[in-house]
Design a protein around this motif. Structure first.
Motif, mmCIF file in Angstrom:
data_model
loop_
_atom_site.group_PDB
_atom_site.id
_atom_site.type_symbol
_atom_site.label_atom_id
_atom_site.label_comp_id
_atom_site.label_asym_id
_atom_site.label_seq_id
_atom_site.Cartn_x
_atom_site.Cartn_y
_atom_site.Cartn_z
ATOM 1 N N GLN A 8 -6.121 79.516 13.786
ATOM 2 C CA GLN A 8 -4.901 79.045 13.129
ATOM 3 C C GLN A 8 -5.010 79.186 11.619
ATOM 4 O O GLN A 8 -4.063 79.606 10.955
ATOM 5 C CB GLN A 8 -4.605 77.587 13.510
ATOM 6 N N VAL A 9 -6.163 78.866 11.064
ATOM 7 C CA VAL A 9 -6.368 79.027 9.622
ATOM 8 C C VAL A 9 -6.228 80.495 9.247
ATOM 9 O O VAL A 9 -5.560 80.843 8.261
ATOM 10 C CB VAL A 9 -7.745 78.464 9.187
ATOM 11 N N LYS A 10 -6.832 81.375 10.030
ATOM 12 C CA LYS A 10 -6.733 82.811 9.762
ATOM 13 C C LYS A 10 -5.283 83.286 9.841
ATOM 14 O O LYS A 10 -4.826 84.057 8.990
ATOM 15 C CB LYS A 10 -7.581 83.612 10.756
ATOM 16 N N SER A 11 -4.559 82.821 10.829
ATOM 17 C CA SER A 11 -3.156 83.210 10.994
ATOM 18 C C SER A 11 -2.309 82.710 9.826
ATOM 19 O O SER A 11 -1.464 83.443 9.289
ATOM 20 C CB SER A 11 -2.628 82.654 12.314
ATOM 21 N N ASP A 12 -2.541 81.471 9.426
ATOM 22 C CA ASP A 12 -1.792 80.910 8.298
ATOM 23 C C ASP A 12 -2.082 81.689 7.014
ATOM 24 O O ASP A 12 -1.171 81.986 6.237
ATOM 25 C CB ASP A 12 -2.128 79.430 8.100
ATOM 26 N N ALA A 13 -3.348 82.025 6.798
ATOM 27 C CA ALA A 13 -3.722 82.798 5.609
ATOM 28 C C ALA A 13 -3.076 84.177 5.644
ATOM 29 O O ALA A 13 -2.563 84.665 4.628
ATOM 30 C CB ALA A 13 -5.235 82.913 5.497
ATOM 31 N N GLN A 14 -3.072 84.801 6.804
ATOM 32 C CA GLN A 14 -2.457 86.121 6.936
ATOM 33 C C GLN A 14 -0.962 86.060 6.620
ATOM 34 O O GLN A 14 -0.430 86.950 5.950
ATOM 35 C CB GLN A 14 -2.670 86.656 8.354
ATOM 36 N N THR A 15 -0.301 85.021 7.078
ATOM 37 C CA THR A 15 1.125 84.861 6.800
ATOM 38 C C THR A 15 1.375 84.730 5.301
ATOM 39 O O THR A 15 2.281 85.363 4.751
ATOM 40 C CB THR A 15 1.681 83.627 7.545
ATOM 41 N N ILE A 16 0.555 83.939 4.635
ATOM 42 C CA ILE A 16 0.720 83.754 3.188
ATOM 43 C C ILE A 16 0.404 85.051 2.446
ATOM 44 O O ILE A 16 1.125 85.439 1.520
ATOM 45 C CB ILE A 16 -0.153 82.581 2.681
ATOM 46 N N LEU A 17 -0.662 85.737 2.845
ATOM 47 C CA LEU A 17 -1.002 87.011 2.210
ATOM 48 C C LEU A 17 0.102 88.043 2.392
ATOM 49 O O LEU A 17 0.371 88.844 1.490
ATOM 50 C CB LEU A 17 -2.319 87.555 2.762
ATOM 51 N N SER A 18 0.753 88.017 3.532
ATOM 52 C CA SER A 18 1.798 89.017 3.802
ATOM 53 C C SER A 18 2.944 88.936 2.790
ATOM 54 O O SER A 18 3.635 89.926 2.560
ATOM 55 C CB SER A 18 2.322 88.871 5.227
ATOM 56 N N GLU A 19 3.123 87.775 2.185
ATOM 57 C CA GLU A 19 4.179 87.605 1.186
ATOM 58 C C GLU A 19 3.934 88.467 -0.054
ATOM 59 O O GLU A 19 4.877 88.803 -0.769
ATOM 60 C CB GLU A 19 4.295 86.137 0.777
ATOM 61 N N THR A 20 2.683 88.807 -0.316
ATOM 62 C CA THR A 20 2.354 89.602 -1.508
ATOM 63 C C THR A 20 1.702 90.936 -1.160
ATOM 64 O O THR A 20 1.242 91.647 -2.062
ATOM 65 C CB THR A 20 1.427 88.802 -2.448
ATOM 66 N N ASP A 21 1.679 91.281 0.106
ATOM 67 C CA ASP A 21 1.086 92.557 0.519
ATOM 68 C C ASP A 21 1.770 93.752 -0.141
ATOM 69 O O ASP A 21 1.140 94.776 -0.387
ATOM 70 C CB ASP A 21 1.143 92.724 2.037
ATOM 71 N N TRP A 22 3.046 93.615 -0.457
ATOM 72 C CA TRP A 22 3.756 94.752 -1.040
ATOM 73 C C TRP A 22 3.164 95.163 -2.387
ATOM 74 O O TRP A 22 3.216 96.333 -2.753
ATOM 75 C CB TRP A 22 5.258 94.465 -1.153
ATOM 76 N N TYR A 23 2.551 94.219 -3.104
ATOM 77 C CA TYR A 23 1.889 94.571 -4.362
ATOM 78 C C TYR A 23 0.701 95.500 -4.089
ATOM 79 O O TYR A 23 0.442 96.429 -4.854
ATOM 80 C CB TYR A 23 1.376 93.326 -5.089
ATOM 81 N N VAL A 24 -0.009 95.225 -3.020
ATOM 82 C CA VAL A 24 -1.171 96.031 -2.654
ATOM 83 C C VAL A 24 -0.728 97.426 -2.224
ATOM 84 O O VAL A 24 -1.333 98.437 -2.614
ATOM 85 C CB VAL A 24 -1.992 95.334 -1.548
ATOM 86 N N VAL A 25 0.344 97.487 -1.460
ATOM 87 C CA VAL A 25 0.880 98.778 -1.031
ATOM 88 C C VAL A 25 1.370 99.567 -2.239
ATOM 89 O O VAL A 25 1.102 100.771 -2.367
ATOM 90 C CB VAL A 25 2.015 98.589 0.006
ATOM 91 N N ARG A 26 2.084 98.894 -3.137
ATOM 92 C CA ARG A 26 2.569 99.571 -4.343
ATOM 93 C C ARG A 26 1.402 100.122 -5.154
ATOM 94 O O ARG A 26 1.452 101.251 -5.657
ATOM 95 C CB ARG A 26 3.404 98.603 -5.195
ATOM 96 N N LYS A 27 0.327 99.347 -5.271
ATOM 97 C CA LYS A 27 -0.862 99.799 -5.999
ATOM 98 C C LYS A 27 -1.434 101.052 -5.348
ATOM 99 O O LYS A 27 -1.784 102.023 -6.030
ATOM 100 C CB LYS A 27 -1.911 98.684 -6.030
ATOM 101 N N ALA A 28 -1.500 101.048 -4.025
ATOM 102 C CA ALA A 28 -2.038 102.212 -3.303
ATOM 103 C C ALA A 28 -1.132 103.427 -3.453
ATOM 104 O O ALA A 28 -1.618 104.554 -3.593
ATOM 105 C CB ALA A 28 -2.212 101.877 -1.832
ATOM 106 N N ASP A 29 0.183 103.193 -3.449
ATOM 107 C CA ASP A 29 1.139 104.298 -3.514
ATOM 108 C C ASP A 29 1.328 104.863 -4.916
ATOM 109 O O ASP A 29 1.434 106.079 -5.092
ATOM 110 C CB ASP A 29 2.515 103.860 -2.998
ATOM 111 N N THR A 30 1.392 103.974 -5.906
ATOM 112 C CA THR A 30 1.784 104.411 -7.256
ATOM 113 C C THR A 30 0.736 104.135 -8.319
ATOM 114 O O THR A 30 0.926 104.500 -9.469
ATOM 115 C CB THR A 30 3.091 103.723 -7.689
ATOM 116 N N ASP A 31 -0.323 103.439 -7.949
ATOM 117 C CA ASP A 31 -1.373 103.023 -8.880
ATOM 118 C C ASP A 31 -0.874 102.029 -9.926
ATOM 119 O O ASP A 31 -1.516 101.827 -10.948
ATOM 120 C CB ASP A 31 -2.041 104.227 -9.549
ATOM 121 N N GLU A 32 0.286 101.396 -9.665
ATOM 122 C CA GLU A 32 0.762 100.341 -10.567
ATOM 123 C C GLU A 32 -0.073 99.087 -10.307
ATOM 124 O O GLU A 32 -0.285 98.684 -9.165
ATOM 125 C CB GLU A 32 2.248 100.045 -10.330
ATOM 126 N N ALA A 33 -0.513 98.470 -11.376
ATOM 127 C CA ALA A 33 -1.424 97.331 -11.278
ATOM 128 C C ALA A 33 -0.797 96.154 -10.532
ATOM 129 O O ALA A 33 0.407 95.905 -10.627
ATOM 130 C CB ALA A 33 -1.841 96.879 -12.670
#
Length: 86
Positions: A8-33
């Motif tokens: 449950q802790v892992k699932s809750d953390a994953q849900t919260i992380l998913s809210e900002t995952d797009w920053y990580v994807v953007r970094k991978a795609d465009t190298d924007e910090a």
């Protein structure tokens, strides 16, 4: 019981992380910090997740687990809560 609580802790953390995952994807795609506040939050979330999992693992019995989850009058529990981005 410990396995269920850790999942449950892992699932809750994953849900919260998913809210900002797009920053990580953007970094991978465009190298924007990734903004430092976002990177700091994600690191703090992972740290707290690990602390919570350790506390659950180290609980001696069901009563100790119950104590970790019991909130006081201020709504605070010994286990704490995962940080949310404000």
């Amino acid at each position: 019981l410990k396995t269920i609580l850790i999942r449950q802790v892992k699932s809750d953390a994953q849900t919260i992380l998913s809210e900002t995952d797009w920053y990580v994807v953007r970094k991978a795609d465009t190298d924007e910090a990734i903004p430092s506040a976002i990177a700091t939050h994600r690191a703090a979330l992972r740290t707290k997740q690990a602390e919570m999992e350790t506390s659950i693992t180290n609980a001696a019995d069901t009563a100790a687990l119950e104590t970790l989850y019991a909130r006081n009058n201020s709504g605070v529990r010994p286990l704490g809560d995962l940080p949310r981005l404000t």
